[in-house]
Design an enzyme around this catalytic site. Sequence first.
Site, PDB file in Angstrom:
ATOM      1  N   TYR A 217       0.823  -1.260   0.145  1.00 55.41           N
ATOM      2  CA  TYR A 217       0.017  -0.052   0.002  1.00 55.41           C
ATOM      3  C   TYR A 217       0.943   1.200  -0.171  1.00 55.41           C
ATOM      4  O   TYR A 217       0.421   2.239  -0.586  1.00 55.41           O
ATOM      5  CB  TYR A 217      -0.778   0.204   1.129  1.00 55.41           C
ATOM      6  CG  TYR A 217      -1.945   1.300   1.292  1.00 55.41           C
ATOM      7  CD1 TYR A 217      -2.864   1.450   0.451  1.00 55.41           C
ATOM      8  CD2 TYR A 217      -1.439   2.157   2.420  1.00 55.41           C
ATOM      9  CE1 TYR A 217      -3.647   2.694   0.500  1.00 55.41           C
ATOM     10  CE2 TYR A 217      -2.415   3.313   2.503  1.00 55.41           C
ATOM     11  CZ  TYR A 217      -3.238   3.528   1.514  1.00 55.41           C
ATOM     12  OH  TYR A 217      -4.081   4.758   1.612  1.00 55.41           O
ATOM     13  N   GLU A 218       2.084   1.312   0.839  1.00 52.74           N
ATOM     14  CA  GLU A 218       2.968   2.266   0.973  1.00 52.74           C
ATOM     15  C   GLU A 218       3.770   2.557  -0.328  1.00 52.74           C
ATOM     16  O   GLU A 218       4.625   3.221  -0.202  1.00 52.74           O
ATOM     17  CB  GLU A 218       3.643   2.373   2.352  1.00 52.74           C
ATOM     18  CG  GLU A 218       2.704   2.636   3.333  1.00 52.74           C
ATOM     19  CD  GLU A 218       3.548   2.457   4.770  1.00 52.74           C
ATOM     20  OE1 GLU A 218       4.611   2.081   4.695  1.00 52.74           O
ATOM     21  OE2 GLU A 218       2.810   3.041   5.797  1.00 52.74           O
TER      22      GLU A 218
ATOM     23  N   GLU B 101       4.178   2.126  15.162  1.00 50.27           N
ATOM     24  CA  GLU B 101       4.996   1.978  14.100  1.00 50.27           C
ATOM     25  C   GLU B 101       4.011   1.459  12.578  1.00 50.27           C
ATOM     26  O   GLU B 101       4.099   2.153  11.628  1.00 50.27           O
ATOM     27  CB  GLU B 101       5.998   0.744  14.343  1.00 50.27           C
ATOM     28  CG  GLU B 101       6.968   0.764  13.128  1.00 50.27           C
ATOM     29  CD  GLU B 101       7.850   1.473  12.800  1.00 50.27           C
ATOM     30  OE1 GLU B 101       7.955   2.289  13.567  1.00 50.27           O
ATOM     31  OE2 GLU B 101       8.291   1.731  11.516  1.00 50.27           O
TER      32      GLU B 101
ATOM     33  N   TYR C 297      -2.638  -1.841  10.419  1.00 47.57           N
ATOM     34  CA  TYR C 297      -3.083  -2.292   9.380  1.00 47.57           C
ATOM     35  C   TYR C 297      -4.258  -3.120   9.301  1.00 47.57           C
ATOM     36  O   TYR C 297      -4.282  -4.137  10.290  1.00 47.57           O
ATOM     37  CB  TYR C 297      -1.895  -2.978   8.401  1.00 47.57           C
ATOM     38  CG  TYR C 297      -2.311  -3.369   7.017  1.00 47.57           C
ATOM     39  CD1 TYR C 297      -2.452  -2.552   6.092  1.00 47.57           C
ATOM     40  CD2 TYR C 297      -2.558  -4.776   6.743  1.00 47.57           C
ATOM     41  CE1 TYR C 297      -2.698  -2.684   4.723  1.00 47.57           C
ATOM     42  CE2 TYR C 297      -2.834  -5.089   5.423  1.00 47.57           C
ATOM     43  CZ  TYR C 297      -3.103  -3.965   4.571  1.00 47.57           C
ATOM     44  OH  TYR C 297      -3.507  -4.475   3.407  1.00 47.57           O
ATOM     45  N   VAL C 298      -5.258  -3.072   8.809  1.00 48.15           N
ATOM     46  CA  VAL C 298      -6.465  -3.922   8.596  1.00 48.15           C
ATOM     47  C   VAL C 298      -6.673  -4.136   7.111  1.00 48.15           C
ATOM     48  O   VAL C 298      -6.606  -3.236   6.075  1.00 48.15           O
ATOM     49  CB  VAL C 298      -7.790  -3.027   9.153  1.00 48.15           C
ATOM     50  CG1 VAL C 298      -9.051  -4.111   9.054  1.00 48.15           C
ATOM     51  CG2 VAL C 298      -7.714  -2.566  10.344  1.00 48.15           C
TER      52      VAL C 298
ATOM     53  N   GLY D 236     -14.926  -0.554  12.308  1.00 48.66           N
ATOM     54  CA  GLY D 236     -14.420   0.450  13.614  1.00 48.66           C
ATOM     55  C   GLY D 236     -13.345  -0.350  14.276  1.00 48.66           C
ATOM     56  O   GLY D 236     -12.796   0.110  15.319  1.00 48.66           O
TER      57      GLY D 236
ATOM     58  N   GLY E 273     -10.190   0.085  13.238  1.00 47.10           N
ATOM     59  CA  GLY E 273      -9.095   1.218  13.362  1.00 47.10           C
ATOM     60  C   GLY E 273      -9.319   2.149  14.449  1.00 47.10           C
ATOM     61  O   GLY E 273      -8.346   2.264  15.226  1.00 47.10           O
TER      62      GLY E 273
ATOM     63  N   TYR F 202      -7.078  10.667  11.324  1.00 46.97           N
ATOM     64  CA  TYR F 202      -6.390  11.040  12.399  1.00 46.97           C
ATOM     65  C   TYR F 202      -6.807  12.322  12.804  1.00 46.97           C
ATOM     66  O   TYR F 202      -6.818  12.789  14.216  1.00 46.97           O
ATOM     67  CB  TYR F 202      -4.844  11.225  12.138  1.00 46.97           C
ATOM     68  CG  TYR F 202      -4.319   9.534  11.911  1.00 46.97           C
ATOM     69  CD1 TYR F 202      -4.813   8.479  12.476  1.00 46.97           C
ATOM     70  CD2 TYR F 202      -3.454   9.313  10.830  1.00 46.97           C
ATOM     71  CE1 TYR F 202      -4.136   7.127  12.361  1.00 46.97           C
ATOM     72  CE2 TYR F 202      -2.973   8.080  10.608  1.00 46.97           C
ATOM     73  CZ  TYR F 202      -3.396   7.102  11.176  1.00 46.97           C
ATOM     74  OH  TYR F 202      -2.648   5.827  11.033  1.00 46.97           O
TER      75      TYR F 202
END
Lengths: 158, 158
Positions: free
Chosen positions: B26-27, B83, B86-87, B95, B97, B131
Amino acid sequence: MKTNIRKATISDSAFILDMIRDLAIYEKAEDQVKISLDQLKEDGFGDQPLYDSIILELEGRAVGMALYYNRYSTWKGKSLYLEDLYVLPEFRGHGLGLKTMKYLANIAVETNCYRFEWQVLDWNVPSIEFYKKLGTDLDGEWINCRLEGSAIKDLALK
Amino acid sequence: MKTNIRKATISDSAFILDMIRDLAIYEKAEDQVKISLDQLKEDGFGDQPLYDSIILELEGRAVGMALYYNRYSTWKGKSLYLEDLYVLPEFRGHGLGLKTMKYLANIAVETNCYRFEWQVLDWNVPSIEFYKKLGTDLDGEWINCRLEGSAIKDLALK
């Protein structure tokens, strides 16, 4: 002039706190320094140390400090993280910055850290230029996210 | 659907490594994951753990993980650093996260961390929005600096 680096002891704590405050002034965040001398002593030299620190000397006089600890990368494993590096302005230009970075690189190698890392403010051009000369990879793609004090409790109770 | 969070054990290591790889994809950094399963086990569940980890469950099935450790702020003292969180994409929206962020905020409070922190990629808009809703302070003024592998040795020997 003769430079030297040595491990800090608990009797260096007041000097370390002075350096933390000076660095915060440079970073335009003096009011952010909330730590007490007692807490700094306990956290660095108590039963469960949260950081390591070294004292940078010029002609036998303490003129700077560095403070570091281990972090963890899920991509690379154990990392050495440099939290603070500071040399009093009037004692710069004698190579203490480079000597400290080499000293810490050696600790990283000896303690099997695959990564040696730190952060720099994006407007701190002299430091950025210095770090680039050391072969550092700079990555401005990440944003620091923080909750502090009561904001953590607000989330915990949400 | 029933969500649950539990501490990870060494038998979760292979799942954690799967999640690390998925998050790296993903990153856009899949090739950066160099860690081995054995190293991850030793680092998390050996004699000197370098991180803590939790497993996120939906209806009793592991569908995500979070990995965290302590850092140190010379301004504020002990910090809890997240650090990785991830889901698996197909199990989002239940919910987990938010539940994880609350769980970690509670750990931060219980372990006397004044700061709870993490980083987010500047293009990861969904996470940034999430966030912000939690009251997070976002600061993009810092640049990550890194030396890795042979680059550390080059500096050590400079």
